[in-house]
Write a protein that holds these residues in place. Structure first.
Motif, short mmCIF file in Angstrom:
data_model
loop_
_atom_site.label_atom_id
_atom_site.label_comp_id
_atom_site.label_asym_id
_atom_site.label_seq_id
_atom_site.Cartn_x
_atom_site.Cartn_y
_atom_site.Cartn_z
N LEU A 125 0.81 -1.22 0.00
CA LEU A 125 0.00 0.00 0.00
C LEU A 125 0.84 1.27 0.00
O LEU A 125 0.30 2.37 -0.13
N ALA A 126 2.14 1.12 0.14
CA ALA A 126 3.01 2.30 0.02
C ALA A 126 3.18 2.68 -1.45
O ALA A 126 3.74 3.73 -1.75
N LYS A 127 2.70 1.80 -2.36
CA LYS A 127 2.90 2.03 -3.79
C LYS A 127 1.55 2.22 -4.50
O LYS A 127 0.81 1.25 -4.68
N PRO A 128 1.24 3.46 -4.88
CA PRO A 128 -0.07 3.72 -5.50
C PRO A 128 -0.38 2.80 -6.69
O PRO A 128 -1.54 2.41 -6.88
N GLY A 134 -3.78 0.44 -7.18
CA GLY A 134 -4.61 0.35 -8.38
C GLY A 134 -4.81 -1.10 -8.80
O GLY A 134 -5.93 -1.53 -9.13
N GLN A 135 -3.71 -1.87 -8.77
CA GLN A 135 -3.81 -3.30 -9.14
C GLN A 135 -4.74 -4.03 -8.18
O GLN A 135 -5.53 -4.89 -8.59
N MET A 136 -4.64 -3.72 -6.89
CA MET A 136 -5.48 -4.40 -5.89
C MET A 136 -6.97 -4.09 -6.13
O MET A 136 -7.81 -4.99 -6.03
N MET A 137 -7.27 -2.84 -6.47
CA MET A 137 -8.67 -2.49 -6.71
C MET A 137 -9.20 -3.24 -7.92
O MET A 137 -10.31 -3.78 -7.90
N ARG A 138 -8.36 -3.31 -8.98
CA ARG A 138 -8.80 -4.03 -10.19
C ARG A 138 -8.91 -5.52 -9.91
O ARG A 138 -9.83 -6.19 -10.37
N ALA A 139 -7.98 -6.05 -9.12
CA ALA A 139 -8.01 -7.49 -8.79
C ALA A 139 -9.27 -7.82 -7.98
O ALA A 139 -9.86 -8.90 -8.14
N THR A 140 -9.68 -6.89 -7.12
CA THR A 140 -10.89 -7.14 -6.31
C THR A 140 -12.11 -7.20 -7.22
O THR A 140 -12.96 -8.09 -7.10
N GLU A 141 -12.18 -6.24 -8.16
CA GLU A 141 -13.32 -6.24 -9.08
C GLU A 141 -13.31 -7.49 -9.94
O GLU A 141 -14.36 -8.08 -10.22
N ALA A 142 -12.11 -7.92 -10.36
CA ALA A 142 -12.02 -9.12 -11.20
C ALA A 142 -12.42 -10.37 -10.42
O ALA A 142 -13.13 -11.24 -10.93
N ASN A 150 -7.55 -0.33 6.86
CA ASN A 150 -7.13 -0.84 8.19
C ASN A 150 -5.62 -1.00 8.33
O ASN A 150 -5.09 -1.00 9.44
N ALA A 151 -4.90 -1.14 7.21
CA ALA A 151 -3.45 -1.43 7.29
C ALA A 151 -2.72 -0.33 8.04
O ALA A 151 -3.12 0.84 8.03
N VAL A 152 -1.63 -0.72 8.66
CA VAL A 152 -0.86 0.26 9.43
C VAL A 152 0.60 -0.15 9.52
O VAL A 152 0.92 -1.33 9.53
N VAL A 153 1.47 0.87 9.54
CA VAL A 153 2.86 0.66 9.99
C VAL A 153 3.07 1.62 11.15
O VAL A 153 2.48 2.69 11.20
N ARG A 154 3.90 1.20 12.09
CA ARG A 154 4.13 2.02 13.28
C ARG A 154 5.63 2.11 13.54
O ARG A 154 6.33 1.11 13.47
N TYR A 155 6.08 3.31 13.85
CA TYR A 155 7.48 3.50 14.24
C TYR A 155 7.49 4.19 15.60
O TYR A 155 6.44 4.65 16.08
N LEU A 156 8.65 4.27 16.18
CA LEU A 156 8.73 4.79 17.54
C LEU A 156 10.02 5.57 17.70
O LEU A 156 11.08 4.98 17.93
N HIS A 157 9.95 6.89 17.51
CA HIS A 157 11.13 7.74 17.69
C HIS A 157 10.68 9.13 18.13
O HIS A 157 9.60 9.58 17.73
N PRO A 158 11.53 9.84 18.88
CA PRO A 158 11.25 11.26 19.10
C PRO A 158 11.38 12.01 17.77
O PRO A 158 12.12 11.56 16.88
N VAL A 165 1.43 4.56 3.86
CA VAL A 165 0.56 3.41 4.22
C VAL A 165 -0.63 3.86 5.07
O VAL A 165 -1.76 3.39 4.87
N ASN A 166 -0.38 4.77 6.01
CA ASN A 166 -1.41 5.09 7.01
C ASN A 166 -2.34 6.23 6.58
O ASN A 166 -3.41 6.39 7.15
N VAL A 167 -1.92 7.01 5.58
CA VAL A 167 -2.77 8.14 5.14
C VAL A 167 -3.06 8.04 3.64
O VAL A 167 -4.21 7.88 3.24
N SER A 168 -2.01 8.11 2.81
CA SER A 168 -2.24 8.21 1.36
C SER A 168 -2.95 6.97 0.80
O SER A 168 -3.74 7.09 -0.14
N ALA A 169 -2.66 5.80 1.36
CA ALA A 169 -3.31 4.58 0.85
C ALA A 169 -4.83 4.70 0.96
O ALA A 169 -5.56 4.28 0.06
#
Ligand code: NAD
Length: 260
Positions: free
Chosen positions: A63-66, A70-78, A89-97, A112-116
């Motif tokens: 999901l970091a790759k637009p 697009g492929q996933m959306m087309r694959a779902t319709e197919a 729902n997908a998420v990545v989490r990091y932990l730093h100041p 992953v957490n916003v643009s996707a």
């Protein structure tokens, strides 16, 4: 009423996403799974969902790759015919100041957490509009309202998800498509297990004591929010009874957000 609807759930190879897949399949929805993991584990989950008598496919899209979104959306319709229900729902989490936060991790978290969510929503809406029916659920968090040190990526992303939710809801308000956000407190998934392990290592305490200490600082209910409880709320939002709930941010956090 959900029988035969098609649901795409990002990040559903485990955790809360897996619970959404299971609960929606119980209501007769066909499911597109997505996320990372060991192929044999993903296949086990896919066949378990299919055993409920629905169709279940899997997209390995990053999901970091637009382009892959697009492929996933087309694959779902197919595979399923349409995207009627979309759960971001997908998420990545990091932990730093903030001053030590690697720029590449920030970019990954925003992707992953916003643009996707922006990409899946913009690609799902045309089909939903044609059918004049759709349910979009975005995963917010207690951190859509509350900040926490060392988690600037997560807190920023979860606030942004609420902006996406409200704007999309307004743009679609006169259609049969709703867009809402869930804001869970602490649900025990792999991420929570890591927090517990860290607390045990830091304090030398037992698992039970570590959980008690962590819960005391968080949820007034002093118990984890159950996966099934979050999934049941999503199923309700997908129902006809929830047709007028749109643009809402719904807390399910054992009282966390009510505490000062
Ligand atoms: P998790 O870490 O267990 O699962 C995350 C999923 O996202 C996995 O399936 C993973 O493979 C997938 N993923 C990560 N990067 C990806 C990428 N680039 N492309 C595709 N998939 C990717 O998460 P969880 O704890 O079940 O949380 C699910 C959602 O609920 C998240 O949005 C999270 O912010 C939210 N939430 C969780 C809690 C909690 O306590 N667990 C609390 C509040 C909100």
């Amino acid at each position: 009423m959900l029988e035969g609807k098609n649901a795409l759930i990002t990040g559903s190879t485990g955790g809360i996403g897996g619970a959404f897949a299971s609960a929606l399949a119980d209501k007769g929805c066909n499911i597109m799974l997505n996320g990372f993991g060991a192929p044999q584990e993903i296949e086990k989950l896919r066949t378990a969902v299919e055993a409920k008598g629905v169709r279940c496919a899997y997209s390995p899209a990053d999901l970091a790759k637009p382009a892959e979104i697009g492929q996933m959306m087309r694959a779902t319709e197919a595979a399923l015919g349409s995207v009627d229900i979309l759960i971001n729902n997908a998420v990545v989490r990091y932990l730093h100041p903030v001053e030590e936060f690697p720029a590449a991790e920030w970019d990954q978290a925003m992707a992953v957490n916003v643009s996707a969510a922006f990409h899946t929503i913009r690609l799902a809406i045309p089909g939903m509009r044609k059918r004049n029916w759709g349910r979009i659920i975005n995963m917010g968090s207690i951190h859509s309202m509350r900040a926490r040190e060392n988690r600037i990526d997560y807190v920023t992303a979860k606030h942004a998800v609420i902006g996406i939710t409200k704007t999309v809801a307004l743009e679609l308000a006169q259609t049969g498509i709703t867009c809402n956000a869930l804001q869970p407190g602490w649900v025990l998934t792999q991420h929570g297990e890591r927090i517990i392990a860290d607390q045990m290592a830091r304090s030398g305490s037992s698992r039970e004591d570590a959980i008690r200490t962590l819960q005391e600082a968080r949820q007034p209910s002093r118990r984890f929010v159950a996966l099934e409880e979050v999934a049941a709320l999503a199923v309700f939002l997908c129902s006809d009874a929830a047709a007028s709930i749109t643009g809402a941010t719904i807390s399910i956090d054992g009282g966390w957000s009510a505490a000062s």
